[in-house]
Design a protein around this motif. Structure first.
Motif, PDB file in Angstrom:
ATOM      1  N   ASN A 138      49.166 -65.564-103.327  1.00 45.39           N
ATOM      2  CA  ASN A 138      48.171 -66.515-103.840  1.00 45.39           C
ATOM      3  C   ASN A 138      48.641 -67.964-103.906  1.00 45.39           C
ATOM      4  OD1 ASN A 138      45.684 -65.021-104.520  1.00 45.39           O
ATOM      5  ND2 ASN A 138      47.143 -63.769-105.684  1.00 45.39           N
ATOM      6  N   PRO A 142      48.313 -69.199 -98.952  1.00 48.55           N
ATOM      7  CA  PRO A 142      47.218 -70.165 -98.790  1.00 48.55           C
ATOM      8  C   PRO A 142      47.711 -71.583 -98.450  1.00 48.55           C
ATOM      9  CG  PRO A 142      46.878 -68.824-100.746  1.00 48.55           C
ATOM     10  CD  PRO A 142      48.255 -68.518-100.257  1.00 48.55           C
ATOM     11  N   THR A 152      40.776 -69.964 -91.897  1.00 47.45           N
ATOM     12  CA  THR A 152      40.712 -68.931 -92.936  1.00 47.45           C
ATOM     13  C   THR A 152      40.116 -69.567 -94.195  1.00 47.45           C
ATOM     14  OG1 THR A 152      42.907 -69.522 -93.777  1.00 47.45           O
ATOM     15  CG2 THR A 152      42.827 -67.805 -92.082  1.00 47.45           C
ATOM     16  N   PRO A 153      39.490 -68.750 -95.063  1.00 47.10           N
ATOM     17  CA  PRO A 153      38.880 -69.339 -96.263  1.00 47.10           C
ATOM     18  C   PRO A 153      39.897 -70.023 -97.182  1.00 47.10           C
ATOM     19  CG  PRO A 153      38.773 -66.921 -96.305  1.00 47.10           C
ATOM     20  CD  PRO A 153      39.238 -67.311 -94.949  1.00 47.10           C
ATOM     21  N   CYS A 154      41.114 -69.516 -97.215  1.00 46.62           N
ATOM     22  CA  CYS A 154      42.118 -70.087 -98.120  1.00 46.62           C
ATOM     23  C   CYS A 154      42.591 -71.468 -97.678  1.00 46.62           C
ATOM     24  CB  CYS A 154      43.314 -69.154 -98.223  1.00 46.62           C
ATOM     25  SG  CYS A 154      44.157 -68.954 -96.628  1.00 46.62           S
ATOM     26  N   ASP A 159      43.933 -72.776-102.400  1.00 46.54           N
ATOM     27  CA  ASP A 159      43.940 -72.455-103.831  1.00 46.54           C
ATOM     28  C   ASP A 159      44.328 -71.022-104.161  1.00 46.54           C
ATOM     29  OD1 ASP A 159      41.632 -71.600-102.565  1.00 46.54           O
ATOM     30  OD2 ASP A 159      40.332 -72.000-104.283  1.00 46.54           O
ATOM     31  N   ARG A 160      43.916 -70.056-103.292  1.00 47.58           N
ATOM     32  CA  ARG A 160      44.241 -68.660-103.566  1.00 47.58           C
ATOM     33  C   ARG A 160      43.963 -67.848-102.315  1.00 47.58           C
ATOM     34  NH1 ARG A 160      39.721 -65.304-104.234  1.00 47.58           N
ATOM     35  NH2 ARG A 160      37.764 -66.391-104.637  1.00 47.58           N
ATOM     36  N   CYS A 161      44.362 -66.589-102.337  1.00 45.22           N
ATOM     37  CA  CYS A 161      44.064 -65.679-101.229  1.00 45.22           C
ATOM     38  C   CYS A 161      42.663 -65.114-101.397  1.00 45.22           C
ATOM     39  CB  CYS A 161      45.086 -64.553-101.217  1.00 45.22           C
ATOM     40  SG  CYS A 161      44.693 -63.282 -99.999  1.00 45.22           S
ATOM     41  N   TYR A 162      41.916 -65.041-100.303  1.00 44.99           N
ATOM     42  CA  TYR A 162      40.579 -64.435-100.322  1.00 44.99           C
ATOM     43  C   TYR A 162      40.601 -63.077 -99.607  1.00 44.99           C
ATOM     44  CZ  TYR A 162      38.980 -68.996-101.920  1.00 44.99           C
ATOM     45  OH  TYR A 162      38.795 -70.141-102.659  1.00 44.99           O
ATOM     46  N   ASP A 163      41.769 -62.574 -99.301  1.00 46.58           N
ATOM     47  CA  ASP A 163      41.954 -61.308 -98.575  1.00 46.58           C
ATOM     48  C   ASP A 163      41.007 -61.235 -97.382  1.00 46.58           C
ATOM     49  OD1 ASP A 163      43.131 -58.941 -97.973  1.00 46.58           O
ATOM     50  OD2 ASP A 163      41.933 -57.738 -99.341  1.00 46.58           O
ATOM     51  N   CYS A 164      41.114 -62.228 -96.523  1.00 40.29           N
ATOM     52  CA  CYS A 164      40.132 -62.397 -95.443  1.00 40.29           C
ATOM     53  C   CYS A 164      40.325 -61.384 -94.309  1.00 40.29           C
ATOM     54  CB  CYS A 164      40.250 -63.812 -94.879  1.00 40.29           C
ATOM     55  SG  CYS A 164      41.784 -64.106 -93.975  1.00 40.29           S
ATOM     56  N   ARG A 169      43.832 -64.896 -89.712  1.00 42.85           N
ATOM     57  CA  ARG A 169      44.626 -64.458 -90.881  1.00 42.85           C
ATOM     58  C   ARG A 169      46.123 -64.578 -90.586  1.00 42.85           C
ATOM     59  NH1 ARG A 169      43.890 -59.694 -95.135  1.00 42.85           N
ATOM     60  NH2 ARG A 169      46.073 -59.288 -95.589  1.00 42.85           N
TER      61      ARG A 169
END
Ligand code: SF4
Length: 198
Positions: A138, A142, A152-154, A159-164, A169
């Motif tokens: 986390n 990121p 990737t969303p992070c 800010d944190r992991c979104y487990d994408c 990835r």
């Protein structure tokens, strides 16, 4: 407040050597004096960059680092004499964690060059293995995704992991090191009482 003598003892119990420094310049000088006329490979690491180690060590060694060369040098890293990296999370008990996308770094840290140095700032030290894993997932991943401008969303805020499930990835291998791997003869933590890397 980190109890460095105890952390050092915990690492030594697990088969590692450990050296502790107050500032990064002292650690860089220590490594520059210690490692001479060797073939050295670097794993991707902001910490190594902040110490200026590539520039310092290449004065008296042959140094491979794909950040300064190309990814074509990655397979050669396994045949180096010395491997240098950092960690994504180090537990106070001495277990540690690295997350990789390609896996070249963890492969070298498990069974590669016979001499390994891990340079670790105080920000990577966590109270236990769960918190070391959490910081690797986390915080470190990121921020690395953001630095790499990964899709990737992070990477938007780091800010944190979104487990994408993204094709971009960067987290594909999570390695937990319990004790020093048997195949590596000299395994040393170079710990610095400063915030370094992420
Ligand atoms: S799993 Fe995906 S969202 Fe989580 S840190 Fe890795 S790249 Fe980012």
């Amino acid at each position: 407040m980190i109890n460095y003598p105890e952390l050092k003892r915990n690492l030594e119990k697990r088969g590692y050597k450990a050296s502790v420094f107050s500032v990064k310049e002292e650690a860089a000088n220590y490594l520059q004096e210690k490692i001479v006329k060797r073939n050295i490979a670097f794993g991707g690491s902001m910490t190594l960059q902040q110490l200026g180690l590539y520039e310092k060590l290449k004065e008296k060694n042959a140094v491979l680092w794909h950040w300064h060369q190309t990814t074509a040098v990655l397979p050669l890293a396994q045949q180096a004499d010395v491997y240098m990296s950092s960690v994504n999370g180090l537990s106070y008990n001495g277990e540690w964690v690295n997350i990789d996308g390609t896996g070249n770094r963890v492969a070298a840290l498990i069974y590669g060059p016979k001499e390994v140095y891990l340079v670790v700032g105080r920000n990577k030290i966590a109270p236990d293995l769960d918190s070391a894993l959490d910081r690797a997932k986390n915080i470190a991943a990121p921020l690395n995704a953001k630095r790499l401008n990964a899709d990737t969303p992070c990477a938007v805020k780091g800010d944190r992991c979104y487990d994408c499930d993204s094709p971009g990835r960067i987290c594909r291998v999570t390695a937990i090191f319990d004790y020093k791997p048997n195949g590596i003869e000299h395994y040393e933590f170079v710990i610095i009482d400063e915030d370094l890397g992420y």
